[in-house]
Design a protein around this motif. Structure first.
Motif, short mmCIF file in Angstrom:
data_model
loop_
_atom_site.label_atom_id
_atom_site.label_comp_id
_atom_site.label_asym_id
_atom_site.label_seq_id
_atom_site.Cartn_x
_atom_site.Cartn_y
_atom_site.Cartn_z
N SER A 84 0.94 -1.22 -0.02
CA SER A 84 -0.15 0.01 -0.04
C SER A 84 0.87 1.29 0.09
N VAL A 85 1.92 1.20 0.91
CA VAL A 85 2.93 2.23 0.79
C VAL A 85 3.54 2.57 -0.55
N ARG A 86 3.69 1.59 -1.26
CA ARG A 86 4.43 1.80 -2.53
C ARG A 86 3.09 2.08 -3.77
N GLY A 87 2.08 2.24 -3.27
CA GLY A 87 1.11 2.63 -4.13
C GLY A 87 0.17 1.60 -4.84
N HIS A 88 0.39 0.55 -4.37
CA HIS A 88 -0.62 -0.84 -4.74
C HIS A 88 -1.96 -0.43 -4.26
N GLU A 89 -3.19 -0.97 -4.72
CA GLU A 89 -4.50 -1.04 -4.14
C GLU A 89 -4.46 -2.39 -3.30
N VAL A 90 -4.68 -2.38 -2.24
CA VAL A 90 -4.55 -3.46 -1.60
C VAL A 90 -5.84 -3.78 -0.73
N ALA A 91 -6.39 -5.08 -0.77
CA ALA A 91 -7.37 -5.46 0.04
C ALA A 91 -7.04 -6.88 0.39
N ASP A 120 -18.31 -19.18 -0.93
CA ASP A 120 -19.16 -18.07 -1.16
C ASP A 120 -18.26 -16.70 -0.87
N PHE A 121 -17.84 -16.89 0.33
CA PHE A 121 -17.08 -15.65 0.88
C PHE A 121 -15.76 -15.35 0.01
N VAL A 122 -15.03 -16.36 -0.42
CA VAL A 122 -13.96 -16.21 -1.60
C VAL A 122 -14.49 -15.53 -2.53
N LEU A 123 -15.72 -15.96 -3.26
CA LEU A 123 -16.38 -15.63 -4.58
C LEU A 123 -16.71 -14.13 -4.38
N ARG A 124 -17.39 -14.00 -3.20
CA ARG A 124 -17.83 -12.50 -2.97
C ARG A 124 -16.43 -11.42 -2.76
N LYS A 137 -15.01 -11.01 -6.45
CA LYS A 137 -16.03 -10.11 -7.57
C LYS A 137 -15.80 -8.91 -6.86
N GLU A 138 -16.01 -8.48 -5.51
CA GLU A 138 -15.93 -7.16 -5.31
C GLU A 138 -14.87 -6.33 -5.76
N PHE A 139 -13.66 -6.79 -5.30
CA PHE A 139 -12.24 -6.39 -5.47
C PHE A 139 -11.70 -6.68 -7.02
N GLN A 140 -12.09 -7.34 -7.77
CA GLN A 140 -11.38 -7.70 -9.14
C GLN A 140 -9.99 -7.68 -9.04
N PRO A 141 -9.10 -8.47 -8.24
CA PRO A 141 -7.85 -8.39 -8.15
C PRO A 141 -7.08 -8.57 -9.45
N GLU A 142 -5.90 -8.05 -9.49
CA GLU A 142 -4.94 -8.29 -10.57
C GLU A 142 -3.96 -9.51 -10.25
N ALA A 143 -3.65 -9.44 -8.86
CA ALA A 143 -2.89 -10.17 -8.31
C ALA A 143 -3.45 -10.80 -6.94
N ILE A 144 -3.35 -11.98 -6.46
CA ILE A 144 -3.66 -12.59 -5.20
C ILE A 144 -2.60 -12.93 -4.46
N VAL A 145 -2.29 -12.53 -3.49
CA VAL A 145 -1.10 -13.30 -2.82
C VAL A 145 -1.56 -14.08 -1.63
N HIS A 146 -1.47 -15.43 -1.68
CA HIS A 146 -2.06 -16.26 -0.89
C HIS A 146 -1.23 -16.65 0.23
N GLU A 156 -13.72 -18.41 -11.98
CA GLU A 156 -15.03 -17.90 -12.41
C GLU A 156 -15.09 -16.41 -12.46
N VAL A 157 -14.24 -15.53 -11.60
CA VAL A 157 -14.36 -14.17 -11.48
C VAL A 157 -13.06 -13.54 -12.26
N CYS A 158 -11.87 -14.09 -11.77
CA CYS A 158 -10.78 -13.26 -12.46
C CYS A 158 -9.73 -14.25 -13.07
#
Lengths: 389, 389
Positions: free
Chosen positions: A21-28, A79-83, A86-95, A132-134
């Motif tokens: 976030s500090v480096r300008g990425h949008e984080v959720a 359903d939680f993961v899907l939600r 869907k809401e955030f539409q990530p370009e990257a997911i760090v698991h 399904e989403v991204c």
């Protein structure tokens, strides 16, 4: 870029959220706060006090003027993961959202089954939800160097080209993990590789070495920004545990013969690697592996280095090996590659330069470590009485 | 010897129970009847009518004068597993108690997660219960040749010795499985290998080829002794499905280019291999792998052979490829070893000799196959729309 962090409340997760976030990425991110419960369950607590997620997010906003989006929930709930996706539409997911502790997974059948279920199902849900989403998003998956075990040959980054009976192929490197937890990372590896193949997902599997360190620079601004630091027998990894032992005058306790050699990486370097990985995605459909570690040490050398750092800080430190609670080679060849992240620009810190800061950070919370002194030495054993020869 | 069979109500499980009991072994087993439900769920049924477990056990006792002990329950219930092992004290455990169907595991996220959870947790429970109750027992685990995928080099039996960058080691052969189900067998393999290492359990992992056939000789005595025979798109394996197609005048439908090559084994030979394995256990602490298959065919050759057998029985049979619902190599090198069971005395039947019996057995139940005609062609697809390039 838009990065979604699974396990955003953890040692690495919270740190990564701030770092990106500090480096300008949008984080959720998402978390179900299980790590806090597990550590409590084994009798530990974070040496460095941590605040609630709400307080973290507020403090971060106050100090850095930015928002991090948070959803509370469990990756095992599809359903939680899907939600979230869907809401955030990530370009990257760090698991990072898995049960990450080897001893915890060895406690008994319930903990073993829980760990395997939790980690495997969370990752499967992510893969299906991505499809399904991204489907073009990049899954940055935390694996572990522990997936490879300690083979008697060099360890490449995920794949190797070999000749066998006069024919050649490039194949996944064989996995020989050393705990029920480490096995889950192997299972994830196979599942993710398969998802990339059939669905054209893309993923980087980060085979990370053992992480150490108390913080990243950005946490100095406000103590509410600190990440957790575990030192108990289960969740405390070796360098962190040694440092905690040192500051309370507890003997440093390498396991067994002490020749166990692993790759290590400072938490700030781990962050840098994950960012480098996220901003340099693989091709659509590609599954690739980076070995994410900086320096290689055996656990006896580590103890000696922590002893030196402790003594430089005026603490008397002793080192005395104890019986190994694990089943593992105690003297072995170990030569893993780690070129790919260096090729992307990774330049790691040196452990010896980071130890003074760790000792000094922990000295401030000496009482909190002292309070859990009896939870540092191992009581969880890999072997079972029933199964002796 | 005392043999406990997990999944004793299945295609192989019930057959093995009779096969071993007739040969003087003491047999007990468990099942939760899920296979019957899964086949019903996908719209199929057994071409050959099967009776309930109680009726099977009664019929078997009437005909052969012996008892087989049965417990109804789920391997995912640890207490159930523990109770069975405590009561029976097995010398060998043959583990056939898994969801065994690739297409079923590909249906959607629920079926994928169910399959992985069910298979992994069942096996973990068995391993923990063995450690507690009978650590010297021999776990005969049904794996699958599908764990190896189709590498461009020969496939050894589980392990291979290789040279890499001038050093040598003997390592597990890399796994590249082709469905969520096949992945569960890979996960089991890793988990079992690890349990043998830390607990000194012993196990033989049988990498079985695709099984075909309607029966073993001992079933001729009474029709209540028959085992199930599935031919639907999900649970019907290729030779069995081709034979069912042939008897109702349905075109035989190889998938894609039809060069997919696999190892195959008749159900009677599968029984012989499992008995040979059980009575020749590995050393305490040893994890070993046998590749359990008799003959190698590509799916087009199989179709031609079934066509010939059908025509010899007076049925007109056509062969016409259809789109491949799977993601797999359709022309590839395939040369797996299968020496170890031959070394123990295994002498397989030839498929061409078994097809006439299969066609003739299925002709008697032509109506039952006809009734489910619309469930033979594949509707379950490996690919997902969302994840196209």
């Amino acid at each position: 870029m838009r990065v979604f962090i699974c396990g955003i409340d953890g040692y690495l997760g919270w740190t990564l959220a701030m770092y990106l976030s500090v480096r300008g990425h949008e984080v959720a991110g998402a978390d179900s706060f299980l790590r806090r419960k597990w550590v409590e369950e084994v009798g530990g607590h974070s040496a460095i006090p941590i605040v609630s997620m709400n307080e973290r997010l507020e403090a971060y906003k106050e100090v850095y003027g930015k928002e991090i989006t948070f959803w509370e929930g469990d990756l095992c709930n599809y359903d939680f993961v899907l939600r979230c996706l869907k809401e955030f539409q990530p370009e990257a997911i760090v698991h990072l959202g898995e049960q990450p502790c080897a001893p915890y997974s060895q406690i008994d059948v319930e903990h073993c089954v829980f760990t395997q279920h939790n980690n495997i199902v969370g990752t499967l849900n992510l893969l299906w939800a991505m499809t399904e989403v991204c489907p073009q998003a990049h899954l940055v998956k935390l694996g572990t160097m522990g997936e490879y075990g300690t083979p008697n040959i060099d360890i490449p980054e995920g794949f190797f080209t070999i000749e066998y009976r006069g024919r050649k192929d490039t194949l996944p490197f064989p996995k020989q993990a050393g705990s029920w937890y480490h096995q889950t990372k192997v299972h994830d590896t196979h599942n993710i590789m398969f998802a990339c193949k059939i669905w054209n997902l893309r993923s980087t599997d980060l085979m990370q070495g053992v992480v150490y360190g108390t913080k990243i620079e950005e946490m100095n601004a406000d103590e509410r920004l600190c990440t957790r630091f575990d030192f108990d027998e289960a969740f405390g990894t070796v360098i962190n545990r040694y440092c905690a032992q040192a500051v309370i005058g507890h003997t440093l306790t390498p396991y067994g013969k002490g020749g166990q050699t692993r790759g290590f990486i400072h938490i700030a370097d781990s962050m840098r690697c994950m960012e480098l990985t996220a901003v340099n995605p693989p091709e659509i459909g590609e599954y690739r592996v980076f070995n994410q570690w900086a320096e290689r040490f055996d656990v006896t050398t580590l103890a000696q280095e922590v002893k030196k750092a402790g003594e430089a800080a005026g603490i008397k430190v002793e080192v005395k090996p104890i019986d190994n609670p694990r089943v593992e080679a105690e003297k072995h060849y170990y030569n893993p590659d780690h070129q790919k992240l260096f090729d992307l620009g990774f330049r790691p810190h040196k452990m010896v330069d980071m130890l003074p800061e760790m000792i000094s950070d922990l000295m401030k919370h000496k009482d909190r470590i002292e309070a859990k002194r009896e939870h540092i030495l191992p009581t969880i054993k890999w072997r079972r009485d029933g199964a002796k020869r």
